[in-house]
Design a protein around this motif. Sequence first.
Motif, PDB file in Angstrom:
ATOM      1  N   ALA A  47       0.797  -1.064   0.228  1.00 56.62           N
ATOM      2  CA  ALA A  47       0.027  -0.048  -0.086  1.00 56.62           C
ATOM      3  C   ALA A  47       0.959   1.159   0.124  1.00 56.62           C
ATOM      4  CB  ALA A  47      -0.990   0.005   1.294  1.00 56.62           C
ATOM      5  N   ALA A  48       0.632   2.378  -0.597  1.00 55.08           N
ATOM      6  CA  ALA A  48       1.095   3.465  -0.665  1.00 55.08           C
ATOM      7  C   ALA A  48       1.476   4.313   0.754  1.00 55.08           C
ATOM      8  CB  ALA A  48       0.351   4.397  -1.479  1.00 55.08           C
ATOM      9  N   PRO A  49       2.621   4.700   0.965  1.00 55.54           N
ATOM     10  CA  PRO A  49       2.928   5.134   2.299  1.00 55.54           C
ATOM     11  C   PRO A  49       1.810   6.427   2.426  1.00 55.54           C
ATOM     12  CG  PRO A  49       4.894   5.121   0.960  1.00 55.54           C
ATOM     13  CD  PRO A  49       3.738   4.581   0.098  1.00 55.54           C
ATOM     14  N   PHE A  50       1.417   6.586   3.910  1.00 53.63           N
ATOM     15  CA  PHE A  50       0.501   7.693   4.253  1.00 53.63           C
ATOM     16  C   PHE A  50       1.455   8.841   4.579  1.00 53.63           C
ATOM     17  CE2 PHE A  50      -2.886   9.351   6.630  1.00 53.63           C
ATOM     18  CZ  PHE A  50      -3.927   8.721   6.243  1.00 53.63           C
ATOM     19  N   ARG A  51       0.878   9.757   3.814  1.00 49.30           N
ATOM     20  CA  ARG A  51       1.769  10.970   3.905  1.00 49.30           C
ATOM     21  C   ARG A  51       0.591  12.322   4.060  1.00 49.30           C
ATOM     22  NH1 ARG A  51       6.318   9.015   4.224  1.00 49.30           N
ATOM     23  NH2 ARG A  51       7.336   7.598   2.876  1.00 49.30           N
ATOM     24  N   THR A  52      -0.653  12.139   3.897  1.00 49.90           N
ATOM     25  CA  THR A  52      -1.599  13.261   3.981  1.00 49.90           C
ATOM     26  C   THR A  52      -1.656  14.007   5.259  1.00 49.90           C
ATOM     27  OG1 THR A  52      -2.766  11.640   2.644  1.00 49.90           O
ATOM     28  CG2 THR A  52      -3.769  13.904   3.339  1.00 49.90           C
ATOM     29  N   HIS A 232      12.167  -5.505   4.471  1.00 46.99           N
ATOM     30  CA  HIS A 232      12.095  -4.203   4.647  1.00 46.99           C
ATOM     31  C   HIS A 232      11.582  -3.503   3.157  1.00 46.99           C
ATOM     32  CE1 HIS A 232      14.835  -3.768   7.963  1.00 46.99           C
ATOM     33  NE2 HIS A 232      15.569  -4.526   7.686  1.00 46.99           N
ATOM     34  N   SER A 233      11.458  -4.018   2.243  1.00 49.84           N
ATOM     35  CA  SER A 233      10.840  -3.707   1.091  1.00 49.84           C
ATOM     36  C   SER A 233       9.091  -3.725   1.409  1.00 49.84           C
ATOM     37  CB  SER A 233      11.107  -4.379  -0.373  1.00 49.84           C
ATOM     38  OG  SER A 233      10.842  -5.988  -0.040  1.00 49.84           O
ATOM     39  N   LEU A 234       8.830  -4.621   2.134  1.00 49.50           N
ATOM     40  CA  LEU A 234       7.465  -4.970   2.577  1.00 49.50           C
ATOM     41  C   LEU A 234       6.968  -3.506   3.579  1.00 49.50           C
ATOM     42  CD1 LEU A 234       6.848  -8.489   3.017  1.00 49.50           C
ATOM     43  CD2 LEU A 234       5.934  -7.358   1.149  1.00 49.50           C
ATOM     44  N   LEU A 235       8.136  -3.567   4.466  1.00 48.37           N
ATOM     45  CA  LEU A 235       7.858  -2.271   5.114  1.00 48.37           C
ATOM     46  C   LEU A 235       7.691  -0.937   4.773  1.00 48.37           C
ATOM     47  CD1 LEU A 235      10.148  -3.132   8.131  1.00 48.37           C
ATOM     48  CD2 LEU A 235       7.757  -3.361   8.161  1.00 48.37           C
ATOM     49  N   ASN A 236       8.394  -0.761   3.600  1.00 53.56           N
ATOM     50  CA  ASN A 236       8.418   0.553   2.801  1.00 53.56           C
ATOM     51  C   ASN A 236       6.931   0.568   2.176  1.00 53.56           C
ATOM     52  OD1 ASN A 236      11.104   1.050   3.365  1.00 53.56           O
ATOM     53  ND2 ASN A 236      11.786   0.359   1.564  1.00 53.56           N
ATOM     54  N   ALA A 237       6.300  -0.427   2.010  1.00 53.26           N
ATOM     55  CA  ALA A 237       4.945  -0.395   1.389  1.00 53.26           C
ATOM     56  C   ALA A 237       3.744  -0.189   2.303  1.00 53.26           C
ATOM     57  CB  ALA A 237       4.939  -1.396   0.461  1.00 53.26           C
ATOM     58  N   ARG A 238       3.937  -0.309   3.681  1.00 51.21           N
ATOM     59  CA  ARG A 238       2.932  -0.099   4.607  1.00 51.21           C
ATOM     60  C   ARG A 238       2.891   1.338   4.876  1.00 51.21           C
ATOM     61  NH1 ARG A 238       2.389  -4.170   9.557  1.00 51.21           N
ATOM     62  NH2 ARG A 238       3.825  -2.679  10.558  1.00 51.21           N
ATOM     63  N   PRO A 239       1.638   1.673   5.326  1.00 53.33           N
ATOM     64  CA  PRO A 239       1.208   3.095   5.887  1.00 53.33           C
ATOM     65  C   PRO A 239       2.126   3.397   7.076  1.00 53.33           C
ATOM     66  CG  PRO A 239      -0.866   1.748   5.466  1.00 53.33           C
ATOM     67  CD  PRO A 239       0.290   0.862   5.365  1.00 53.33           C
ATOM     68  N   GLU A 250     -10.156  -0.956   8.354  1.00 54.55           N
ATOM     69  CA  GLU A 250     -10.690  -0.877   6.993  1.00 54.55           C
ATOM     70  C   GLU A 250      -9.307  -1.413   6.244  1.00 54.55           C
ATOM     71  OE1 GLU A 250     -12.748   1.490   3.378  1.00 54.55           O
ATOM     72  OE2 GLU A 250     -12.431   2.753   5.624  1.00 54.55           O
ATOM     73  N   TRP A 251      -8.122  -0.774   6.462  1.00 52.65           N
ATOM     74  CA  TRP A 251      -7.057  -1.078   5.843  1.00 52.65           C
ATOM     75  C   TRP A 251      -6.539  -2.545   5.809  1.00 52.65           C
ATOM     76  CZ3 TRP A 251      -2.032  -3.034   6.832  1.00 52.65           C
ATOM     77  CH2 TRP A 251      -1.101  -2.764   5.806  1.00 52.65           C
ATOM     78  N   HIS A 252      -6.432  -3.087   7.008  1.00 53.34           N
ATOM     79  CA  HIS A 252      -6.304  -4.521   7.363  1.00 53.34           C
ATOM     80  C   HIS A 252      -7.383  -5.282   6.454  1.00 53.34           C
ATOM     81  CE1 HIS A 252      -3.610  -2.938  10.633  1.00 53.34           C
ATOM     82  NE2 HIS A 252      -3.070  -4.438  10.524  1.00 53.34           N
ATOM     83  N   VAL A 253      -8.487  -5.024   6.319  1.00 52.83           N
ATOM     84  CA  VAL A 253      -9.363  -5.977   5.694  1.00 52.83           C
ATOM     85  C   VAL A 253      -9.461  -5.609   4.175  1.00 52.83           C
ATOM     86  CG1 VAL A 253     -11.973  -6.463   5.361  1.00 52.83           C
ATOM     87  CG2 VAL A 253     -11.051  -5.883   7.461  1.00 52.83           C
ATOM     88  N   THR A 254      -9.048  -4.575   3.656  1.00 49.87           N
ATOM     89  CA  THR A 254      -9.239  -4.554   2.221  1.00 49.87           C
ATOM     90  C   THR A 254      -7.983  -4.869   1.420  1.00 49.87           C
ATOM     91  OG1 THR A 254      -8.545  -2.053   2.540  1.00 49.87           O
ATOM     92  CG2 THR A 254     -10.669  -2.506   2.179  1.00 49.87           C
ATOM     93  N   THR A 255      -6.845  -4.811   2.387  1.00 48.63           N
ATOM     94  CA  THR A 255      -5.543  -5.390   1.804  1.00 48.63           C
ATOM     95  C   THR A 255      -5.415  -6.956   2.082  1.00 48.63           C
ATOM     96  OG1 THR A 255      -4.369  -4.997   3.901  1.00 48.63           O
ATOM     97  CG2 THR A 255      -4.308  -3.551   2.307  1.00 48.63           C
ATOM     98  N   HIS A 256      -6.509  -7.760   2.705  1.00 52.79           N
ATOM     99  CA  HIS A 256      -6.433  -9.041   3.165  1.00 52.79           C
ATOM    100  C   HIS A 256      -5.256  -9.323   4.234  1.00 52.79           C
ATOM    101  CE1 HIS A 256      -8.940 -10.265  -0.733  1.00 52.79           C
ATOM    102  NE2 HIS A 256      -9.512  -9.488   0.078  1.00 52.79           N
ATOM    103  N   THR A 257      -4.836  -8.282   5.032  1.00 54.10           N
ATOM    104  CA  THR A 257      -4.006  -8.745   5.887  1.00 54.10           C
ATOM    105  C   THR A 257      -4.732  -9.616   7.194  1.00 54.10           C
ATOM    106  OG1 THR A 257      -2.601  -6.879   5.520  1.00 54.10           O
ATOM    107  CG2 THR A 257      -2.350  -7.834   7.712  1.00 54.10           C
ATOM    108  N   ILE A 258      -5.936  -8.922   7.313  1.00 54.62           N
ATOM    109  CA  ILE A 258      -6.860  -9.690   8.215  1.00 54.62           C
ATOM    110  C   ILE A 258      -8.214  -9.963   7.175  1.00 54.62           C
ATOM    111  CG2 ILE A 258      -8.141  -9.940  10.312  1.00 54.62           C
ATOM    112  CD1 ILE A 258      -5.952  -8.277  11.673  1.00 54.62           C
ATOM    113  N   ARG A 259      -8.693 -11.129   6.845  1.00 58.01           N
ATOM    114  CA  ARG A 259      -9.843 -11.292   6.042  1.00 58.01           C
ATOM    115  C   ARG A 259     -11.260 -11.414   6.725  1.00 58.01           C
ATOM    116  NH1 ARG A 259      -7.140 -15.432   1.390  1.00 58.01           N
ATOM    117  NH2 ARG A 259      -5.096 -14.548   1.407  1.00 58.01           N
ATOM    118  N   ASN A 260     -11.160 -11.466   8.030  1.00 59.88           N
ATOM    119  CA  ASN A 260     -12.398 -11.646   8.670  1.00 59.88           C
ATOM    120  C   ASN A 260     -12.484  -9.984   9.260  1.00 59.88           C
ATOM    121  OD1 ASN A 260     -14.451 -12.079  10.651  1.00 59.88           O
ATOM    122  ND2 ASN A 260     -13.364 -13.715  11.457  1.00 59.88           N
TER     123      ASN A 260
END
Length: 384
Positions: A47-52, A232-239, A250-260
């Motif tokens: 997911a794109a880094p969160f910078r807003t 580390h490349s995976l970490l760079n993609a996390r918000p 919502e992020w955990h569910v929509t990225t399927h990190t947690i599917r329930n």
Amino acid sequence: MSDLYRTAIQARFAKAPQLPPLPGEDEEEDEGGDSVGSLPTGMGPPAAPFRTPRTTRKNAPNPSYSPISASSFFEQAMQVSVPESDLDFRVYYTAPKFEDGTVMICHHGAGYSGLSFACTAKEVTDMSKGECGVLSYDCRGHGKTKHISSPNISEQENLDVEVLTSDFVNLIRVVFPDVEKAPSLLLVGHSLGGSVCVRACPILQQHKYRITGVAVIDVVEEFTLEALPLMHSLLNARPDGFDSPEEAIEWHVTTHTIRNPTSARVSVPGIIVPAPDGSPASAPAYVWRTPLRSTAPYWTSWFTGLSSKFLASRTARLLILAGTERLDKELMIGQMQGKFQLVVIPNVGHMVHEDDPTRMAETLVEFWRRNERVVVGVKKVGEL
């Protein structure tokens, strides 16, 4: 008799406050400085880094992802003081209803918390009709577990696997100090937690605790170690963080990190905290409670030797995976020799116990019944 037993068990805990408030409530305001990490798998797609900047965000929290209290899943949430570890552990507990019951001791993966087992715990106690209780806790540097000597000071934790194993054993010895009266224990660990449970098993047996079995969830030594360079490349993609607990869920569910979604609504609020006072306006309102990068020195040690230690456990053994063809050579040989039970749960990710708590509970309860209520002449899983 059962009510007296439950009262006696509960009295062994050091303190018993109400179930914890959700992030954003008063207790959470002083927790922004906590630190440590998450594990190398199960993060979902990048997911794109969160910078807003906080001041320009317009998205209102989605009520479909509002947090759910843990009170529906465990009977108690309490702090258990363990001086030998200099820790005040956050423990979630539902006691067995009967004196000869079993307690599943659950250890979460790195970066998560004891609430990752909430939905599974409720299913286990329901399916076993209260004969099997569940104790799940926040390990060192995670959740609401704090140091006794410096509870309000953020410090780099020693997350060496031997230290975590010692913490596990010390906690059990405080909660169940009388070995003769202690229930039988089924050790259940997800990822890093599986490695801790496997190492703790022989130590608890040396202290004469009855260990029904050890269950390891979705971790295989060879493949986990191979995946570590990608971390580390995976970490760079996390918000970096989130606007609200709802957005984190919502992020955990929509990225399927947690599917329930239900499980995510219980567990995710415990792995984020309000941003520390003085954070820049561009910082997210909520940040990870346990930043992963600080745990990097421990990643290799967590999993090295896991397969051999698992196969050498002198109790029934269960390996639960989220996919096929994921056994390393040592485990493949062990499986062919009948040294452990293997269960593959389909349509789930790394957070197997959160994604499908019903199937997870069915597997654990069946394993418990097979090995705790053994008929004369019937071998336990792993017995040759």
